[in-house]
Design a protein around this motif. Structure first.
Motif, PDB file in Angstrom:
ATOM      1  N   LEU A  15       0.433  -0.161   0.991  1.00  9.74           N
ATOM      2  CA  LEU A  15      -0.361   0.130  -0.216  1.00  9.74           C
ATOM      3  C   LEU A  15      -1.319   1.278   0.073  1.00  9.74           C
ATOM      4  CD1 LEU A  15      -1.022  -0.908  -3.151  1.00  9.74           C
ATOM      5  CD2 LEU A  15      -2.916  -2.143  -2.107  1.00  9.74           C
ATOM      6  N   SER A  16      -1.213   2.336  -0.718  1.00 12.73           N
ATOM      7  CA  SER A  16      -2.091   3.492  -0.566  1.00 12.73           C
ATOM      8  C   SER A  16      -2.706   3.840  -1.909  1.00 12.73           C
ATOM      9  CB  SER A  16      -1.319   4.702  -0.027  1.00 12.73           C
ATOM     10  OG  SER A  16      -0.687   4.430   1.186  1.00 12.73           O
ATOM     11  N   GLY A  17      -3.662   4.747  -1.857  1.00 16.03           N
ATOM     12  CA  GLY A  17      -4.315   5.206  -3.070  1.00 16.03           C
ATOM     13  C   GLY A  17      -5.585   5.922  -2.705  1.00 16.03           C
ATOM     14  N   LYS A  23      -8.223  -0.585  -3.418  1.00 12.93           N
ATOM     15  CA  LYS A  23      -7.104  -1.127  -2.634  1.00 12.93           C
ATOM     16  C   LYS A  23      -7.464  -2.445  -1.953  1.00 12.93           C
ATOM     17  CE  LYS A  23      -6.870   2.654  -0.122  1.00 12.93           C
ATOM     18  NZ  LYS A  23      -7.835   3.537  -0.801  1.00 12.93           N
ATOM     19  N   ASP A  24      -8.600  -2.476  -1.260  1.00 17.98           N
ATOM     20  CA  ASP A  24      -9.003  -3.679  -0.523  1.00 17.98           C
ATOM     21  C   ASP A  24      -9.232  -4.859  -1.462  1.00 17.98           C
ATOM     22  OD1 ASP A  24      -8.911  -2.134   1.767  1.00 17.98           O
ATOM     23  OD2 ASP A  24     -11.056  -1.678   1.741  1.00 17.98           O
ATOM     24  N   VAL A  27      -5.781  -6.283  -2.709  1.00 17.07           N
ATOM     25  CA  VAL A  27      -5.048  -7.069  -1.709  1.00 17.07           C
ATOM     26  C   VAL A  27      -5.758  -8.391  -1.434  1.00 17.07           C
ATOM     27  CG1 VAL A  27      -4.248  -7.131   0.684  1.00 17.07           C
ATOM     28  CG2 VAL A  27      -3.963  -5.069  -0.670  1.00 17.07           C
ATOM     29  N   VAL A 106      -2.766  -1.704   4.253  1.00 15.33           N
ATOM     30  CA  VAL A 106      -3.569  -0.861   3.365  1.00 15.33           C
ATOM     31  C   VAL A 106      -3.947   0.374   4.171  1.00 15.33           C
ATOM     32  CG1 VAL A 106      -5.661  -0.701   1.960  1.00 15.33           C
ATOM     33  CG2 VAL A 106      -4.437  -2.878   2.135  1.00 15.33           C
ATOM     34  N   GLU A 108      -3.873   5.002   4.557  1.00 16.87           N
ATOM     35  CA  GLU A 108      -3.922   6.301   3.893  1.00 16.87           C
ATOM     36  C   GLU A 108      -2.523   6.923   3.870  1.00 16.87           C
ATOM     37  OE1 GLU A 108      -6.681   6.761   2.498  1.00 16.87           O
ATOM     38  OE2 GLU A 108      -7.762   5.227   3.625  1.00 16.87           O
ATOM     39  N   LEU A 127      -1.507   3.042  -5.590  1.00 12.61           N
ATOM     40  CA  LEU A 127      -2.469   2.521  -6.565  1.00 12.61           C
ATOM     41  C   LEU A 127      -3.256   3.685  -7.167  1.00 12.61           C
ATOM     42  CD1 LEU A 127      -3.075  -0.449  -7.354  1.00 12.61           C
ATOM     43  CD2 LEU A 127      -5.043  -0.359  -5.815  1.00 12.61           C
ATOM     44  N   ASN A 173      -4.618   0.581 -11.471  1.00  9.76           N
ATOM     45  CA  ASN A 173      -5.587  -0.496 -11.252  1.00  9.76           C
ATOM     46  C   ASN A 173      -6.707  -0.397 -12.280  1.00  9.76           C
ATOM     47  OD1 ASN A 173      -6.991  -2.647 -10.148  1.00  9.76           O
ATOM     48  ND2 ASN A 173      -8.025  -1.391  -8.620  1.00  9.76           N
ATOM     49  N   THR A 179      -3.314  -6.088 -12.329  1.00  7.79           N
ATOM     50  CA  THR A 179      -2.821  -5.311 -11.192  1.00  7.79           C
ATOM     51  C   THR A 179      -2.136  -6.214 -10.183  1.00  7.79           C
ATOM     52  OG1 THR A 179      -4.598  -3.689 -11.455  1.00  7.79           O
ATOM     53  CG2 THR A 179      -3.486  -3.746  -9.324  1.00  7.79           C
TER      54      THR A 179
END
Length: 227
Positions: A15-17, A23-24, A27, A106, A108, A127, A173, A179
């Protein structure tokens, strides 16, 4: 008996964004709702922010400590982002996948692309914020960085969003619960892929159906017309 036996190995989800997209939070909420998921705790040289808990999402180390871990081949991947190191430890990931756990990384974009080279079968989700205005406000609401740092992160985020096509899925998101539901829907659909079938029991089922036909078991005696 089911016609298929599916592979029990868990999925690896990257998972990136952009910074500030949440993001955190996403999850953490996902893991609360779905207990088959596990988060690989990343290691970072960035400073702790208010609300951060050591070992929950990140293990915090100094720059010197991180560079020593690099020398020790501790990381599956690592990258430098806005002058701070972020890395994924190798430990436990394969064990959790073998147990059938869905493992979240999670990370980069730099790190995600390294994972894509190493593990192309992983699932890559990007995301996005609802819009740039919302992203800017989220960065400001942190209250932990200078105006200059916020501008740097915003510029970096704008560049990162152009990398979205390198991922399998994109999720906006906007509302946290929605989401999380979308990410779960992606995982459910992925587990229904044909390449996740370990064994297909067509031969046995064909013999069973043949016997049913011969014995007229559970078969209608007359034709039912449908208007």
């Amino acid at each position: 008996m089911s016609l298929i036996k599916s592979k029990t190995r868990g999925s690896l989800i990257v998972l990136s964004g952009p910074s500030g997209v949440g993001k955190d939070t996403v999850v953490s909420e996902y893991i609360k709702k779905y207990d088959n998921a596990w988060l690989s705790v990343s290691t970072t040289s960035r400073a702790m922010r208010p609300g951060d808990v050591e070992g929950e999402i990140y293990n915090f180390v100094t720059k010197e400590e991180f560079e020593k871990l690099i020398e020790e081949d501790y990381f599956l991947e690592y990258a430098c982002y806005v002058d701070k190191y972020y890395g994924t430890p190798k430990k436990f990931i394969n064990e959790k996948l073998a147990e059938g756990k869905d493992v979240f990384l999670v990370i980069e974009i730099q790190g995600a692309m390294k994972i894509k080279e190493l593990i192309p079968e992983a699932l890559f989700i990007f995301l996005l914020p609802p819009n740039l205005k919302t992203l800017r406000q989220r960065l400001k609401n942190r209250g932990t960085e200078t105006k200059e740092k916020i501008i740097d992160r915003f510029k970096t985020a704008y560049r990162e969003m152009n990398e979205v096509t390198k991922y399998n899925y994109v999720v906006i998101n906007d509302e946290l619960d929605e989401t999380v539901k979308k990410i779960n829907a992606i995982l459910v659909s992925e587990k229904c892929r044909c390449d996740r079938i370990e064994e297909l029991y067509l031969n046995n089922e064909e013999e069973y159906m043949h016997e049913m036909l011969l014995e007229d078991k559970e078969m209608p005696n007359k034709v039912i017309e449908v208007e």
